[in-house]
Enzyme design. Sequence first.
Site, PDB file in Angstrom:
ATOM      1  CE1 TYR A   1      23.165  -2.176  -6.646  1.00 44.61           C
ATOM      2  CE2 TYR A   1      22.544  -4.024  -5.278  1.00 44.61           C
ATOM      3  CZ  TYR A   1      22.673  -2.663  -5.467  1.00 44.61           C
ATOM      4  OH  TYR A   1      22.309  -1.806  -4.481  1.00 44.61           O
TER       5      TYR A   1
ATOM      6  CG  ASP B   1       6.271  -0.099  -2.254  1.00 44.98           C
ATOM      7  OD1 ASP B   1       6.868   0.754  -1.579  1.00 44.98           O
ATOM      8  OD2 ASP B   1       6.628  -1.298  -2.322  1.00 44.98           O
TER       9      ASP B   1
ATOM     10  CB  CYS C   1      -7.158 -13.266  31.110  1.00 42.53           C
ATOM     11  SG  CYS C   1      -6.735 -13.715  32.809  1.00 42.53           S
TER      12      CYS C   1
ATOM     13  CB  CYS D   1      -5.164 -17.953  35.600  1.00 42.29           C
ATOM     14  SG  CYS D   1      -6.363 -16.798  34.908  1.00 42.29           S
TER      15      CYS D   1
ATOM     16  CB  CYS E   1      -3.531 -14.293  34.870  1.00 37.57           C
ATOM     17  SG  CYS E   1      -3.044 -15.300  33.467  1.00 37.57           S
TER      18      CYS E   1
ATOM     19  CD  GLU F   1      21.185  -6.775 -12.124  1.00 40.10           C
ATOM     20  OE1 GLU F   1      21.544  -6.081 -11.186  1.00 40.10           O
ATOM     21  OE2 GLU F   1      21.891  -7.016 -13.116  1.00 40.10           O
TER      22      GLU F   1
ATOM     23  CB  CYS G   1      -7.546 -17.302  31.332  1.00 42.59           C
ATOM     24  SG  CYS G   1      -5.753 -17.116  31.290  1.00 42.59           S
TER      25      CYS G   1
ATOM     26  CE  LYS H   1      20.717  -2.791 -11.967  1.00 48.14           C
ATOM     27  NZ  LYS H   1      21.816  -3.484 -11.293  1.00 48.14           N
TER      28      LYS H   1
ATOM     29  CD  GLU I   1      -3.011   1.179   2.110  1.00 43.89           C
ATOM     30  OE1 GLU I   1      -3.147   0.188   2.838  1.00 43.89           O
ATOM     31  OE2 GLU I   1      -3.711   2.198   2.182  1.00 43.89           O
TER      32      GLU I   1
ATOM     33  CE  LYS J   1      14.252  -3.293  -5.235  1.00 41.38           C
ATOM     34  NZ  LYS J   1      14.010  -3.460  -3.823  1.00 41.38           N
TER      35      LYS J   1
ATOM     36  CG  ASP K   1      14.030  -7.891   1.210  1.00 43.80           C
ATOM     37  OD1 ASP K   1      14.329  -6.694   1.329  1.00 43.80           O
ATOM     38  OD2 ASP K   1      13.055  -8.415   1.789  1.00 43.80           O
TER      39      ASP K   1
ATOM     40  CE  LYS L   1       8.625  -2.770  -3.921  1.00 41.88           C
ATOM     41  NZ  LYS L   1       9.586  -2.967  -2.869  1.00 41.88           N
TER      42      LYS L   1
ATOM     43  CB  SER M   1      15.575   4.672  -4.405  1.00 46.47           C
ATOM     44  OG  SER M   1      14.658   3.689  -4.159  1.00 46.47           O
TER      45      SER M   1
HETATM   46  S1  IVH Z   1      20.389  -1.244  -8.937  1.00 47.43           S
HETATM   47  C1  IVH Z   1      20.932   3.107  -9.629  1.00 47.43           C
HETATM   48  N1  IVH Z   1      20.239  -3.840  -8.682  1.00 47.43           N
HETATM   49  O1  IVH Z   1      17.122  -2.116  -4.392  1.00 47.43           O
HETATM   50  C2  IVH Z   1      20.813   1.647  -9.433  1.00 47.43           C
HETATM   51  N2  IVH Z   1      19.514  -2.513  -6.862  1.00 47.43           N
HETATM   52  O2  IVH Z   1      14.930  -0.073  -4.469  1.00 47.43           O
HETATM   53  C3  IVH Z   1      20.254   1.341  -8.127  1.00 47.43           C
HETATM   54  N3  IVH Z   1      18.733  -3.772  -4.938  1.00 47.43           N
HETATM   55  O3  IVH Z   1      18.867   0.681  -3.243  1.00 47.43           O
HETATM   56  C4  IVH Z   1      20.249  -0.001  -7.680  1.00 47.43           C
HETATM   57  N4  IVH Z   1      19.075  -5.766  -5.761  1.00 47.43           N
HETATM   58  O4  IVH Z   1      19.575  -1.616  -2.397  1.00 47.43           O
HETATM   59  C5  IVH Z   1      20.008  -2.656  -8.102  1.00 47.43           C
HETATM   60  N5  IVH Z   1      20.161  -6.148  -8.586  1.00 47.43           N
HETATM   61  C6  IVH Z   1      19.967  -4.978  -8.002  1.00 47.43           C
HETATM   62  C7  IVH Z   1      19.436  -4.867  -6.705  1.00 47.43           C
HETATM   63  C8  IVH Z   1      19.227  -3.611  -6.173  1.00 47.43           C
HETATM   64  C9  IVH Z   1      18.651  -5.079  -4.707  1.00 47.43           C
HETATM   65  C10 IVH Z   1      18.308  -2.736  -3.967  1.00 47.43           C
HETATM   66  C11 IVH Z   1      19.296  -1.630  -3.758  1.00 47.43           C
HETATM   67  C12 IVH Z   1      18.559  -0.375  -4.092  1.00 47.43           C
HETATM   68  C13 IVH Z   1      17.140  -0.794  -3.955  1.00 47.43           C
HETATM   69  C14 IVH Z   1      16.244   0.066  -4.818  1.00 47.43           C
END
Ligand code: IVH
Length: 663
Positions: A223, A37, A421, A406, A426, A113, A403, A285, A35, A115, A117, A309, A82
Amino acid sequence: MIEKIKQRIEDLKNQINDWNRSYYEFEVSPVDDSEFDKTIAELISLETQYPQFLTQDSPTQKVGGSVDSKFTKYIHKSPMLSLSNAFDDNDLRTFDNQIKKSLENKKYSYVVEPKIDGLSISLIYKNTKLYKAITRGDGIVGEDVTDNVKMISSIPKTISNNSDYFEVRGEVYLPKLEFERINSERFKVGEKLFANPRNAAAGTLRQLDPQIVKDRNLDIWIYFLMNKENILTHNESLKVLSEYKFRVNPLSIKTEDIIGVIKIINSLSAQREDLEYEIDGIVIKVNEFDHYDSIGYTSKFPKWAIAYKLPAEIKTTKLLDIFPTIGRTGKVTYNAKLKPVKLAGTTVGAATLHNSSFIIDREVRVGADVRVKKAGDIIPEVISVVKDENYNSLPIWSEAKNCPDCGSILQRIEPEVDQYCENDFCARRIIRGLEHFVSRDAQNIEGLSIKLIEKFYEKNYVKNPADIFKLSKRKDELIKLDKMGERSVDNLLTSIENSKNKSLEKLLFGIGIRHLGKKSAFILSKKYRNIDSLMNLSEEELSEVRDIGPIVAHSVVNWFKKETNRSIIREFKDLGINLEYKPAMEEKSHADITNKTFVITGTLSKSRNYFKDLLISYGANIANSVSKNTDYVLAGEEAGSKLDKANKLGVRIINEEELLNII
Ligand code: IVH
């Protein structure tokens, strides 16, 4: 129409700022990530279409995260940006069309590629040696965590490139299995569990002791290469990075067009569960570096990349049992015992079912198949039930009457949905209450885990919060306890001693008055200054305090009415515990500002939060919308509908200069 858009942008900004504040101040996320995002995505889209309404104080202009003071700060050579988000194929096609347009039919390709976490890190090498490792921080300024990062064995400490500045970026993460191992060890010793691998990795990188980092087996995927001399594409740069012995994700794949991207996304999504690390999306990318400048950047993210996402995982499994547990306030939570199932990287055998109306509304029955999801929390949630043939033959569930600890009869005070309770004696309630009293946001007594509390309770050492401060008299007995020893007893007694001087709101929050959260405890402590003034207030007086509702008021009065509770307060006094409010900042007051209500609107010379904090430091209240209760509207440039409303209601409007003159 245009006014409506402006208002929508204003509302979205306020909403996101409120969520952010609540996240940073109270460490609770009021909405789930998707939500959040989506709301950000709507704001970005409106601000892109109507740039005249884009202001400096918009949350879209800040890169997330915050910088703490524990580590040395370091300014990134170029900001750590980001990524913008895509939620479906449509968003991906829009992204592709924009690229096509800005490249005016020049040829381009993509790299897709996983992403990861985890948390992003910048690694800087000087003359072949690893020189600095810096966290993202707010994107501009990060923290120097070099000593900790050196403990990650897969990061090369020397590379075969002797530039005097060589930078790569990547994601530090905790493998799923390591996460499970660390949490199960924490569970054994009664330490708080990490919510997910990302939090665990973040907590680990910010440790002051590199030895702890070493024991936790963090890993990294690199990356991005910052020094691009003679390298033409991202795909090529990944090869160069692996030649330098950086760990580069083998699942990164080059493809010619958006159709290829979508195919790869589908195949990566299908592999998600089998990966040894968590992914929360897939990054796309543009491959050719010389296109980057013509495609461009916003202040927050590059326009040549996007993150697709992935939704939170959902699994179906059999519900084996429903069992209630009792919390510190006596509230009943129902839990599901599940046939163990792999979910988002960990094996899940239990999930929350919240309260009995949650179960009744969803018609959940023991023996049925249920769908479970992890919503960023440690505890997964049952979201629905599968109503197949088997389901119809199962008995209808009915709520607990007593409960589980108790045995006293559970109560429900309408209109509340929860059962309680009500037995103040308790054992489970008391133990949970003590756990809360010593927790970080309350007295913050380190070393007093739930396991120890249970032991002290059984031995009759601690039956209420005041008893904790009497433990120093039992030092010899404590040392003799299993697994205690002189050093750990000394440490424990020191942290108990140190907690005696905390400001009143910590204790008020800690004593566990039902419905009284951190924020209300702070408001009341600040207003009434000491426990004596607070404990004798009436419900009417309390309800009149701004932001204190009738439920909290009733609960506070009720708590202080009980003789057992009043006697604990007397004991606190005798034991020398501080029961006064101690302001963290210098408090100021001004007849025209203190206790007055302000609404801030328009573009000011500094961020809205700056003025909010300034006014709050003078004891003002800040409201989001103008009403007859507003005393002042602080208006900057291009103030919109709030100004009209203030004019209509005859509310005094001041600008920045007038405010500073008053102060
Ligand atoms: S590229 C300008 N590649 O995702 C390029 N980011 O939401 C910026 N992340 O801050 C990042 N895997 O911490 C890129 N394969 C990947 C990634 C990656 C995880 C994270 C990274 C970034 C965040 C963006």
